[in-house]
Write a protein that holds these residues in place. Structure first.
Motif, PDB file in Angstrom:
ATOM      1  N   LEU A 222      11.776 -58.922  21.934  1.00  0.00           N
ATOM      2  CA  LEU A 222      10.880 -57.793  22.030  1.00  0.00           C
ATOM      3  C   LEU A 222       9.440 -58.398  22.333  1.00  0.00           C
ATOM      4  O   LEU A 222       8.485 -57.588  22.659  1.00  0.00           O
ATOM      5  CB  LEU A 222      10.894 -57.166  20.565  1.00  0.00           C
ATOM      6  N   GLY A 223       9.185 -59.462  22.374  1.00  0.00           N
ATOM      7  CA  GLY A 223       7.730 -60.128  22.632  1.00  0.00           C
ATOM      8  C   GLY A 223       7.016 -60.335  21.491  1.00  0.00           C
ATOM      9  O   GLY A 223       5.843 -60.362  21.763  1.00  0.00           O
ATOM     10  N   ALA A 224       7.611 -60.224  20.512  1.00  0.00           N
ATOM     11  CA  ALA A 224       6.859 -60.350  19.007  1.00  0.00           C
ATOM     12  C   ALA A 224       6.976 -61.958  18.640  1.00  0.00           C
ATOM     13  O   ALA A 224       7.543 -62.060  17.941  1.00  0.00           O
ATOM     14  CB  ALA A 224       7.354 -59.590  18.046  1.00  0.00           C
ATOM     15  N   THR A 225       5.863 -62.623  19.095  1.00  0.00           N
ATOM     16  CA  THR A 225       5.938 -64.173  19.049  1.00  0.00           C
ATOM     17  C   THR A 225       4.515 -64.312  18.243  1.00  0.00           C
ATOM     18  O   THR A 225       4.410 -65.762  18.004  1.00  0.00           O
ATOM     19  CB  THR A 225       6.046 -64.705  20.295  1.00  0.00           C
ATOM     20  N   ASN A 226       3.536 -63.558  17.898  1.00  0.00           N
ATOM     21  CA  ASN A 226       2.568 -63.957  16.904  1.00  0.00           C
ATOM     22  C   ASN A 226       2.871 -63.928  15.615  1.00  0.00           C
ATOM     23  O   ASN A 226       2.963 -62.863  14.888  1.00  0.00           O
ATOM     24  CB  ASN A 226       1.470 -63.144  17.333  1.00  0.00           C
ATOM     25  N   ARG A 227       2.879 -64.927  14.902  1.00  0.00           N
ATOM     26  CA  ARG A 227       3.385 -65.192  13.538  1.00  0.00           C
ATOM     27  C   ARG A 227       2.254 -64.748  12.693  1.00  0.00           C
ATOM     28  O   ARG A 227       0.982 -65.267  12.599  1.00  0.00           O
ATOM     29  CB  ARG A 227       3.595 -66.650  13.261  1.00  0.00           C
ATOM     30  N   LYS A 228       2.482 -63.905  11.758  1.00  0.00           N
ATOM     31  CA  LYS A 228       1.609 -63.473  10.757  1.00  0.00           C
ATOM     32  C   LYS A 228       2.194 -63.740   9.174  1.00  0.00           C
ATOM     33  O   LYS A 228       3.374 -64.382   9.186  1.00  0.00           O
ATOM     34  CB  LYS A 228       1.326 -61.862  10.957  1.00  0.00           C
ATOM     35  N   ASP A 229       1.476 -63.336   8.190  1.00  0.00           N
ATOM     36  CA  ASP A 229       1.899 -63.294   6.886  1.00  0.00           C
ATOM     37  C   ASP A 229       3.081 -62.456   6.484  1.00  0.00           C
ATOM     38  O   ASP A 229       2.960 -61.366   6.114  1.00  0.00           O
ATOM     39  CB  ASP A 229       0.862 -63.252   6.026  1.00  0.00           C
ATOM     40  N   GLY A 230       4.255 -62.950   6.929  1.00  0.00           N
ATOM     41  CA  GLY A 230       5.661 -62.052   6.478  1.00  0.00           C
ATOM     42  C   GLY A 230       5.932 -61.450   7.504  1.00  0.00           C
ATOM     43  O   GLY A 230       7.079 -60.589   7.834  1.00  0.00           O
ATOM     44  N   TYR A 231       5.788 -61.653   8.892  1.00  0.00           N
ATOM     45  CA  TYR A 231       6.200 -60.899  10.184  1.00  0.00           C
ATOM     46  C   TYR A 231       5.836 -61.544  11.310  1.00  0.00           C
ATOM     47  O   TYR A 231       4.650 -62.197  11.240  1.00  0.00           O
ATOM     48  CB  TYR A 231       5.897 -59.327  10.006  1.00  0.00           C
ATOM     49  N   LEU A 232       6.391 -60.900  12.330  1.00  0.00           N
ATOM     50  CA  LEU A 232       5.750 -61.229  13.861  1.00  0.00           C
ATOM     51  C   LEU A 232       5.357 -60.145  14.440  1.00  0.00           C
ATOM     52  O   LEU A 232       5.790 -59.123  14.157  1.00  0.00           O
ATOM     53  CB  LEU A 232       7.090 -62.088  14.544  1.00  0.00           C
ATOM     54  N   GLU A 233       4.466 -60.450  15.255  1.00  0.00           N
ATOM     55  CA  GLU A 233       3.761 -59.231  15.877  1.00  0.00           C
ATOM     56  C   GLU A 233       3.530 -59.449  17.490  1.00  0.00           C
ATOM     57  O   GLU A 233       3.458 -60.639  17.856  1.00  0.00           O
ATOM     58  CB  GLU A 233       2.515 -58.977  15.405  1.00  0.00           C
ATOM     59  N   GLY A 234       3.767 -58.451  18.484  1.00  0.00           N
ATOM     60  CA  GLY A 234       3.366 -58.626  19.675  1.00  0.00           C
ATOM     61  C   GLY A 234       3.951 -57.471  20.569  1.00  0.00           C
ATOM     62  O   GLY A 234       5.140 -56.850  20.075  1.00  0.00           O
ATOM     63  N   ASN A 235       3.499 -57.250  21.443  1.00  0.00           N
ATOM     64  CA  ASN A 235       3.972 -56.242  22.342  1.00  0.00           C
ATOM     65  C   ASN A 235       4.338 -54.957  21.879  1.00  0.00           C
ATOM     66  O   ASN A 235       5.014 -54.160  22.313  1.00  0.00           O
ATOM     67  CB  ASN A 235       5.365 -56.814  23.068  1.00  0.00           C
ATOM     68  N   GLY A 236       3.298 -54.693  20.779  1.00  0.00           N
ATOM     69  CA  GLY A 236       3.604 -53.372  20.151  1.00  0.00           C
ATOM     70  C   GLY A 236       4.381 -53.179  19.091  1.00  0.00           C
ATOM     71  O   GLY A 236       4.675 -52.114  18.532  1.00  0.00           O
ATOM     72  N   TYR A 237       5.070 -54.179  18.726  1.00  0.00           N
ATOM     73  CA  TYR A 237       6.287 -54.300  17.597  1.00  0.00           C
ATOM     74  C   TYR A 237       5.920 -55.158  16.412  1.00  0.00           C
ATOM     75  O   TYR A 237       5.048 -56.232  16.757  1.00  0.00           O
ATOM     76  CB  TYR A 237       7.428 -54.953  18.277  1.00  0.00           C
ATOM     77  N   LEU A 238       6.029 -54.889  15.638  1.00  0.00           N
ATOM     78  CA  LEU A 238       6.241 -55.675  14.221  1.00  0.00           C
ATOM     79  C   LEU A 238       7.686 -55.998  13.650  1.00  0.00           C
ATOM     80  O   LEU A 238       8.646 -55.064  13.683  1.00  0.00           O
ATOM     81  CB  LEU A 238       5.372 -54.988  12.970  1.00  0.00           C
ATOM     82  N   VAL A 239       8.000 -57.243  13.555  1.00  0.00           N
ATOM     83  CA  VAL A 239       9.300 -57.665  13.028  1.00  0.00           C
ATOM     84  C   VAL A 239       9.241 -58.373  11.574  1.00  0.00           C
ATOM     85  O   VAL A 239       8.620 -59.533  11.790  1.00  0.00           O
ATOM     86  CB  VAL A 239      10.057 -58.582  13.944  1.00  0.00           C
TER      87      VAL A 239
END
Length: 76
Positions: free
Chosen positions: A7-24
């Motif tokens: 999905l392109g969510a490769t930015n690591r946050k606290d408890g999830y990954l974010e990127g390309n308009g998605y949160l995983v």
């Protein structure tokens, strides 16, 4: 992590990954759950088979106590 990568969510946050308009979020179970019948009407504290089906006009959701911090991370 493979879904997030696709999905392109490769930015690591606290408890999830974010990127390309998605949160995983991490796989920790349901972040929210359906409210129990007694939330809709006090008579359902002790319901019987005759009360079924219980179909509310508008479904209500509750945040699971065990996932409250994870949901807060995703919402911020």
């Amino acid at each position: 992590m493979s879904y997030a990568k696709v999905l392109g969510a490769t930015n690591r946050k606290d408890g999830y990954l974010e990127g390309n308009g998605y949160l995983v979020s991490w796989c920790i179970g349901h972040l929210v759950e359906l409210a129990p019948p007694n939330i809709y009407d006090a008579k359902y504290v002790k319901w019987s088979i005759a009360d079924l089906p219980i179909l509310p006009q508008k479904w209500q959701y509750l945040v699971s106590a065990s996932t409250k911090s994870s949901l807060a991370s995703c919402k911020s």
